[in-house]
Design an enzyme around this catalytic site. Structure first.
Site, short mmCIF file in Angstrom:
data_model
loop_
_atom_site.label_atom_id
_atom_site.label_comp_id
_atom_site.label_asym_id
_atom_site.label_seq_id
_atom_site.Cartn_x
_atom_site.Cartn_y
_atom_site.Cartn_z
N SER A 1 0.86 -1.18 0.00
CA SER A 1 0.00 0.00 0.00
C SER A 1 0.90 1.22 0.00
O SER A 1 2.08 1.13 0.36
CB SER A 1 -0.88 0.00 1.25
N TYR B 1 -1.93 -0.74 10.53
CA TYR B 1 -1.99 -0.99 9.09
C TYR B 1 -0.70 -0.53 8.42
O TYR B 1 -0.13 -1.25 7.58
CB TYR B 1 -3.20 -0.27 8.50
#
Length: 256
Positions: free
Chosen positions: A143, A156
């Protein structure tokens, strides 16, 4: 000629979003596809969609945070198709948004268990099988949160930085044995996960597009299909000199 004709490809988290688009793209480019997800209904729907475009696929349920289930996934892949050539480790969760000091321990454990440990376990099992084949290609889903920080998303962010680190190390360790390993780092992509993050951030006051489109220099969020194009290209011979890379696909987000 199709990019991955005759190859066997495994996609985790393929019951929706980027995983589904990637499974469909692999099939469209000539691969036999193993679709995996914890969501049985979504995974079987992806297999049906592949069938409708004339492709070949099977579904195998697997929780990537479990070493036994990942090992079973690889066994079923080889039983069905005899080998494993390409793998996309896409399964992931976003968890809760909160400042680090307010993050629940179980949220950290969940996110790291699926995103980081899950990628580690898949890499282990996939590489072991690819060594028997004489090589292969793996693409991990990181990501932009694996390249920069995002307030409120510390677990995350940590998990996706871990994915990028695992990618670099695996690429170095297995390059001479014919295995290429890369990661991609999507920005905002039109998926359920992004909808969840937008809902948590604004409490429903803004739609995903209202919140996220202006943050990307290109003026919009991306589509799962745009990400799938890069994944399948990386798994093809056209990307034969690319390994150990953490590649943004983010409409210019991290260039700002």
């Amino acid at each position: 000629m199709p990019m991955v004709a005759g190859k066997v490809a495994l996609v985790t988290g393929a019951g929706a979003g980027i995983g589904r688009a990637t499974a469909l793209k692999f099939a469209a480019e000539g691969a036999k596809v193993v679709v995996s997800d914890v969501n049985v209904e979504g995974g079987e729907e992806t297999v049906a969609m592949i069938g409708k475009i004339g492709g070949e696929a099977i579904f195998v349920r697997a929780d990537v945070s479990s070493s036994k289930e990942v090992e079973h996934l690889i066994i079923k892949t080889v039983e069905a198709y005899g080998r494993l050539d390409c793998a996309c480790n896409n399964a992931g969760v976003e968890g809760k948004i909160a400042p680090l000091a307010d993050q629940p321990d179980d949220n950290f454990d969940l996110i790291m268990g699926v995103n980081a440990k899950g990628t580690f376990l898949c890499l282990k099992a996939e590489i072991a099988q690819m060594l028997k084949n004489g090589g292969g290609v793996i693409v991990n889903l990181a990501s932009v949160a694996g390249l920069i920080g995002f307030p409120g998303l510390s677990p995350y962010v940590a998990s996706k930085h871990a994915v990028n680190g695992l990618t670099k190390n695996a690429a170095l360790e297995y390059a001479k044995q014919g295995i290429r390993v890369n990661s991609i780092c999507p920005g905002g992509i039109d998926t359920r996960m992004l909808d969840s993050l937008a809902e948590q951030s604004t409490g429903g006051a803004q739609s995903t597009h209202e919140m996220m489109d202006p943050l990307h220099p290109i003026g919009r969020i991306g589509t799962p299909e745009e990400v799938a194009e890069l994944i399948v290209w990386l798994c093809s011979p056209r990307a034969s000199f690319v390994t150990g890379a953490n590649i943004p696909v983010d409409g210019g987000y991290v260039a700002q």
